[in-house]
Design an enzyme around this catalytic site. Sequence first.
Site, mmCIF file in Angstrom:
data_model
loop_
_atom_site.group_PDB
_atom_site.id
_atom_site.type_symbol
_atom_site.label_atom_id
_atom_site.label_comp_id
_atom_site.label_asym_id
_atom_site.label_seq_id
_atom_site.Cartn_x
_atom_site.Cartn_y
_atom_site.Cartn_z
ATOM 1 N N LYS A 275 -26.599 14.103 -30.070
ATOM 2 C CA LYS A 275 -25.175 14.349 -30.320
ATOM 3 C C LYS A 275 -24.950 14.081 -31.800
ATOM 4 O O LYS A 275 -24.771 12.946 -32.224
ATOM 5 C CB LYS A 275 -24.400 13.405 -29.424
ATOM 6 C CG LYS A 275 -22.890 13.442 -29.331
ATOM 7 C CD LYS A 275 -22.104 14.148 -30.346
ATOM 8 C CE LYS A 275 -20.875 13.384 -30.748
ATOM 9 N NZ LYS A 275 -20.509 13.707 -32.139
ATOM 10 N N GLU B 214 -27.366 0.620 -33.980
ATOM 11 C CA GLU B 214 -27.647 0.469 -35.405
ATOM 12 C C GLU B 214 -26.318 0.645 -36.110
ATOM 13 O O GLU B 214 -25.861 1.754 -36.312
ATOM 14 C CB GLU B 214 -28.670 1.530 -35.808
ATOM 15 C CG GLU B 214 -29.589 1.031 -36.870
ATOM 16 C CD GLU B 214 -29.218 1.628 -38.193
ATOM 17 O OE1 GLU B 214 -28.260 1.083 -38.808
ATOM 18 O OE2 GLU B 214 -29.849 2.600 -38.574
ATOM 19 N N CYS C 285 -25.931 2.822 -44.549
ATOM 20 C CA CYS C 285 -25.659 1.578 -43.808
ATOM 21 C C CYS C 285 -26.209 0.354 -44.527
ATOM 22 O O CYS C 285 -25.637 -0.726 -44.426
ATOM 23 C CB CYS C 285 -26.163 1.663 -42.381
ATOM 24 S SG CYS C 285 -27.742 2.458 -42.243
HETATM 25 P P1 NAI Z 1 -18.329 6.692 -35.892
HETATM 26 O O1 NAI Z 1 -19.159 5.469 -35.706
HETATM 27 O O2 NAI Z 1 -17.073 6.780 -35.114
HETATM 28 O O3 NAI Z 1 -19.223 7.980 -35.569
HETATM 29 C C1 NAI Z 1 -20.628 7.960 -35.432
HETATM 30 C C2 NAI Z 1 -21.034 8.848 -34.274
HETATM 31 O O4 NAI Z 1 -20.439 8.358 -33.064
HETATM 32 C C3 NAI Z 1 -20.563 10.297 -34.390
HETATM 33 O O5 NAI Z 1 -21.553 11.148 -33.845
HETATM 34 C C4 NAI Z 1 -19.326 10.324 -33.532
HETATM 35 O O6 NAI Z 1 -19.050 11.609 -33.040
HETATM 36 C C5 NAI Z 1 -19.729 9.390 -32.402
HETATM 37 N N1 NAI Z 1 -18.595 8.784 -31.695
HETATM 38 C C6 NAI Z 1 -17.358 8.493 -32.164
HETATM 39 N N2 NAI Z 1 -16.594 7.944 -31.204
HETATM 40 C C7 NAI Z 1 -17.372 7.871 -30.101
HETATM 41 C C8 NAI Z 1 -17.145 7.397 -28.767
HETATM 42 N N3 NAI Z 1 -15.970 6.882 -28.394
HETATM 43 N N4 NAI Z 1 -18.158 7.475 -27.882
HETATM 44 C C9 NAI Z 1 -19.356 7.971 -28.242
HETATM 45 N N5 NAI Z 1 -19.612 8.449 -29.474
HETATM 46 C C10 NAI Z 1 -18.644 8.404 -30.390
HETATM 47 O O7 NAI Z 1 -18.046 6.834 -37.429
HETATM 48 P P2 NAI Z 1 -16.909 7.728 -38.148
HETATM 49 O O8 NAI Z 1 -15.670 7.762 -37.333
HETATM 50 O O9 NAI Z 1 -17.548 9.001 -38.525
HETATM 51 O O10 NAI Z 1 -16.671 6.867 -39.452
HETATM 52 C C11 NAI Z 1 -15.830 5.720 -39.406
HETATM 53 C C12 NAI Z 1 -16.370 4.676 -40.342
HETATM 54 O O11 NAI Z 1 -17.555 4.130 -39.820
HETATM 55 C C13 NAI Z 1 -16.758 5.233 -41.678
HETATM 56 O O12 NAI Z 1 -15.682 5.224 -42.534
HETATM 57 C C14 NAI Z 1 -17.824 4.300 -42.124
HETATM 58 O O13 NAI Z 1 -17.255 3.219 -42.786
HETATM 59 C C15 NAI Z 1 -18.450 3.799 -40.855
HETATM 60 N N6 NAI Z 1 -19.750 4.442 -40.569
HETATM 61 C C16 NAI Z 1 -20.872 3.683 -40.705
HETATM 62 C C17 NAI Z 1 -22.102 4.239 -40.485
HETATM 63 C C18 NAI Z 1 -23.332 3.425 -40.650
HETATM 64 O O14 NAI Z 1 -24.426 3.952 -40.591
HETATM 65 N N7 NAI Z 1 -23.222 2.157 -40.860
HETATM 66 C C19 NAI Z 1 -22.266 5.642 -40.129
HETATM 67 C C20 NAI Z 1 -21.015 6.346 -39.953
HETATM 68 C C21 NAI Z 1 -19.815 5.746 -40.196
#
Ligand code: NAI
Length: 501
Positions: free
Chosen positions: A198, A273, A307
């Site tokens: 996904k 992660e 990250c």
């Molecule tokens: P997110 O963590 O919400 O999204 C990551 C993945 O999870 C995407 O594929 C998304 O479609 C999926 N996802 C979102 N909500 C979900 C749910 N309820 N159930 C299952 N899967 C779900 O990150 P987002 O919204 O893109 O970014 C928000 C903040 O998170 C960013 O501003 C950033 O600060 C942080 N972030 C940190 C990451 C890291 O590697 N540490 C990676 C991405 C975002």
Amino acid sequence: MSATRAFLKTKHEWPLAPATSAFLSSDVFGHVIEGEVVASASGETMALFDPATGLEFARCAAGGPEDVDRAVRSARQAFEDGRWRNLDPMEKERRLRRLSALLGQTRDLLSDLDVIDGGVVQAYSQFIVQFGIDAVDYFAGWPTKLTGHMPASPVDVVVQQVRTPIGVVCVISPWNGPSAAPAGVVPALAAGNCVILKPAEQTPLTAIVVAKLCLEAGIPPGVVNVVQGVGEVVGAALVAHPGVDAISFTGSGDTGRRIQAAAAPTLKRLSMELGGKSPQIIFDDADLEAAAATVAGAVWGHSGQVCTAGSRVLVQRGIHDELVATMVEQSKGIKIGSGFKRDTQMGPLISQEQLDRVSRYVGLGRAEGANVVLGGERHGTNGYFHQPTIFTGVDNRMTIAREEIFGPVMSVIPFDTEEEAIAIANDTEYGLAAGVWTRDLSRGHRASQALRAGTVWINTYQRVYASVPYGGVKQSGYGKSLGAASIDAFTELKSVWLKIR
Ligand code: NAI
Ligand code: MG
């Protein structure tokens, strides 16, 4: 082809790979289910934006529960009938090696797509593509090396302890390195699982390419499916689905918490992660020249959307002013722009939302009393660019030192003693990584023991290698990826008792 897709084909300083042009002309950027690229059952689509211009350049299938259900049924069937898991281990290895070769031949396409939908700069996207290929090369060797064990047992029985695949594993990916997908998928495959990938809704393109290459490599249909769509719909449906056995999630802590709660009713296996607020500690005996460039690079890389970004820079007071001056000097001329421009060193943030988030944190840093000594503003008016930004005079209790910003924002925190540095470094809810710069080996080693982090880098930062486990402690998550640890994570232990007559 849409006008903006045509725009993408012309407004760059080197030719798109022919494979990229061909890929961009396809009509459906869809799900990949049972070996076919398909639209959503509902016909719904979502817009894809070029982060360098903010322009919509294509539309992608937006999945719903029906698509999730189809993908899960397909993967479930593929797992139950053993079309992959029961394949001869040597043959599994051959096909995974074929996948590596195909990824190698497709590197220009993958790298272009990361620039187009992810806003990644070319040098970084090439690194990410290679990272994915390296992981496939490493894990391709595992199927013939999975072994069991014979624990001590009473004399009237023989007990085998064997490793079995978990079943259907769902890999939920973030947008900050979409071409790394093979590194998330292939360990699960090497252990005999079927996978549903996904991708993040912002960066759906490379997943389609990777799934098609898996098919071309001889990995049977249904073994790797892709479902596109927004996390709250498609991700949530996958987490809730009783046909999914495990979730391997990379993303934000908030979403990780939501997934953990939503996975409880079906007791899914989880690996998380999550993000970090990683410290880089620079002692006054460090090689400052080597430290300055690496320390800053560890915050500016992919515009801070990594990250392991080392966003808290702890500097011993005696070298504070010199190190800050060097980093400002080295960073102030950084060329900001599209990944398709030759001289670009820093690309855009992923979205307007992310740009707003970074701006909000920079505002909080100012309001809470930190000093901006570099940057501090968005860059330009088109696209989602932000200047590299250095705050000095940061106190570890300030919001910019506590929360993951995920942008090019460095917080410099002064310290006096080793003890104080370790205390500040560990005073965080996160524990993904930490960096230490010193010429004193004993001090480096003491620090590595004292730091609560999944990875500690000494006199370097952000090195990764396919055989070295990677992952966090505390609220940076649990479950390691890469290395033998991945195989452990994607298998279950089964004990088989045979009574001797
Ligand atoms: P997110 O963590 O919400 O999204 C990551 C993945 O999870 C995407 O594929 C998304 O479609 C999926 N996802 C979102 N909500 C979900 C749910 N309820 N159930 C299952 N899967 C779900 O990150 P987002 O919204 O893109 O970014 C928000 C903040 O998170 C960013 O501003 C950033 O600060 C942080 N972030 C940190 C990451 C890291 O590697 N540490 C990676 C991405 C975002
Ligand atoms: Mg989210």
